[in-house]
Enzyme design. Sequence first.
Site, short mmCIF file in Angstrom:
data_model
loop_
_atom_site.label_atom_id
_atom_site.label_comp_id
_atom_site.label_asym_id
_atom_site.label_seq_id
_atom_site.Cartn_x
_atom_site.Cartn_y
_atom_site.Cartn_z
N GLU A 108 -19.03 -11.70 50.86
CA GLU A 108 -20.21 -11.06 50.26
C GLU A 108 -19.84 -10.36 48.95
O GLU A 108 -20.60 -10.42 47.98
CB GLU A 108 -20.85 -10.07 51.25
CG GLU A 108 -22.15 -9.50 50.68
CD GLU A 108 -23.00 -8.80 51.72
OE1 GLU A 108 -22.50 -8.48 52.81
OE2 GLU A 108 -24.21 -8.57 51.43
N CYS B 139 -27.32 -13.66 63.20
CA CYS B 139 -27.46 -12.39 62.46
C CYS B 139 -28.42 -12.48 61.29
O CYS B 139 -28.66 -11.48 60.62
CB CYS B 139 -26.08 -11.92 62.03
SG CYS B 139 -24.95 -11.84 63.43
N LYS C 192 -24.13 -0.48 57.90
CA LYS C 192 -23.43 -0.78 59.15
C LYS C 192 -22.26 0.17 59.38
O LYS C 192 -21.75 0.28 60.49
CB LYS C 192 -22.97 -2.23 59.19
CG LYS C 192 -24.14 -3.22 59.33
CD LYS C 192 -23.66 -4.63 59.54
CE LYS C 192 -24.82 -5.60 59.74
NZ LYS C 192 -25.48 -5.96 58.48
N HIS D 254 -25.18 -7.14 53.72
CA HIS D 254 -25.04 -7.51 55.13
C HIS D 254 -23.75 -6.92 55.70
O HIS D 254 -23.72 -6.53 56.87
CB HIS D 254 -25.00 -9.03 55.27
CG HIS D 254 -24.77 -9.51 56.66
ND1 HIS D 254 -25.72 -9.39 57.65
CD2 HIS D 254 -23.69 -10.10 57.26
CE1 HIS D 254 -25.24 -9.87 58.79
NE2 HIS D 254 -24.01 -10.30 58.58
#
Lengths: 421, 115
Positions: free
Chosen positions: A323, A174, A344, A312
Site C-alpha cells: 500500500e 477484507c 487499524k 487499508h
Amino acid sequence: MPRSACITGLGFISCLGNDSASVADALRTGRSGIVTHSLYDNPAIPLKVAAPVHGFAVDSPNYRDWTWPTACNLPRETLRGLAPHGVYAFHALEQALADAGLTATDLQDGTTGLFCASAGSAFLSHHNLTQARASRFERGNPFAVVSSIAGTLNFNLAAHYRITGAVTGFVSACTSSTHALGYALDEIRLGRQERMIVVGAEELNADTILPFVPMRALSTSADPATASRPFDTGRDGFVPTGGAAVLVLESPALAARRSARIYAELIGWGQAADGHSVATSHPEGAGLREAMRRALRDAALSPGEIDYVHAHATSTPVGDRAEALALRATFSALGHRPVISSTKGQTGHGLSLSGALETAFCALSSHHGFTPGNPTLLNPDPICEGLDLPRASLSRRPRFTLKNSSGFGGANVSLVLRAAV
Amino acid sequence: MCTVSPLNSFPSAIREAHARWLSDRDPHALATVVIAIVAFHLPPNIRAQYSENLPETSRLVEDLGFDSLVLAEIIFFIEDLYQVSISNDDLRRIHTVADLRAFVLSKIGPARPSA
C-alpha cells in the site's frame, strides 16, 4: 441521475464504542480498543491481544443465552436466525436508523435496498455441523443454514425490516463491505434505489480468527499498545476485531426532501484486482494503485485534490509495504502529500467489517472536522518515505477523502468521499 | 461440541422440573417442561393470550399459530434436550399440545410407576 450519495446515518458496535460520540472521541484522542485478550484456552496459541466489543454476551451457540446492553426490541422470531455478529449488526442498524431520523416503516416501500458483508459464522457452522454429525445427520437446528452461511446478515435483516428493494451480500474478504458501499453508490446513481443500507459485521471468536494463525497473518505481540502498528518497521501482523458498522446512503434529492443531516457524500469509487496471489498483495500494490486511479477518475478528481487517505494498512509486513508503494506512486510521484492514516492501529482489523467501519470513521472525520492519526506509529518503515503519516489526529476537516481496502484474491477497492460542509 | 442445555435460559422452575424428570421420571415434571417449550415458541400475537395457562387441547397450528419453521424449531429443541430423533411420520401424528406431551413421553421412555 445523481452522481453522489449522501451518508445520512451511522451505527457502530465497535471496540472503540457503541455510539458515534465515543468512536469520534477515540479517533480524535488516539484511544485504542485493543486489549489483552484470549480467544481459546491454550497458552501455546501465539495470539495475545485483540479488540473486542463491549456489552454483548454472544459466545454461546444458543441464541436463548445471548444478552446485549440496550433495550432494543430484538424478537425471538428474528433472533433465532441470527449469528452472534448478526446481533451486532441489528444493533448497529437500529442505531443508524435512529441517527438518520428513520424508522423501520421508511424502509418498506421498495425504494430502499440493503447490502451486507460478513464472512458468515464459522462458529455457528462448526457447532451446528458438529451437532448434526453427532446424530449422523439425523437431526439438526432448522436455522443452522440461515444463521451461519455468508449472507446471514442480508437474509435476516431484510426479513426483519421487511425491505423489498435490492438485497444482497458481498463476499470479497477484507474488501467486502467496501465493495458493498461502491455498488450501493451505483444503485443510487442508476436510480434503482433512493436509499441504501450498507452493513459490515464480523465475529471475534476462535473459529473466525484462529485459522489466520497458520497463515502467519496475526501479530504475535503481547503488548496491546503497540501490537497493531500499520506502516511501522516493527509491524508483525494484524490484530483481530469484531463488531458491526452501518451506513445509510440516500440520493441527494431524498436527503434534501427529508432535510437529513449529511455526514459526507460518497462521490466515486473504483476497483481493480492484482491478478497475482490468492492471499498476499501484489509486491508493488499494482491493483490498489489502479483502484485509486479509477476511483479518482470516477469522482472527477486529480490526486492533488485528496486531503486525506484512510489506508487499508493492517499492520502486516507485506500488505502495508504494497500500500505504501501504491500511495507513493499515486501521490508522491506527482508531488502530492495528502495526510495518510490507518486507524487499524487503534481498532485492529475487522475483515469484512473493516471497509464499512472505516468509511464510517471517514464520515465522522468529515462531519466533525478532524483527521485521524497513526497513534501507534513509532518508527515509520523507510518504504513510507515521503508519505505524511502524522501520529496524532489533526484538527483539520478533509474536503476530499480516499478510503482504501484490499482483500484476499488481490481485490482492491477505493472510495472517494466529499465533506458536506 | 458445546453442551449447553437448551433450557439454560429458562426459569429455574422449568430447569428444576427437567431435573425432576431425569431423576424421578415424574411425568408431571415432563409435562411442565414440554408446555414451557411450546409456550416459549408462541408467536408474539398469541403469547399474550396464554400468559398463564396453555390448554393442552390447544392445536399447534390452528390455535397457536405455529408455522412449519416454528414446528421444526420445537421438534429440534426436544430432540436436542432429550437426545432423540423425531421423524416426519411422527410429526404428522402430533396435532395438539397433549399429543406432543404424550409423544415425548412415549419417545423418551416410560414414566416410573407411581407407588
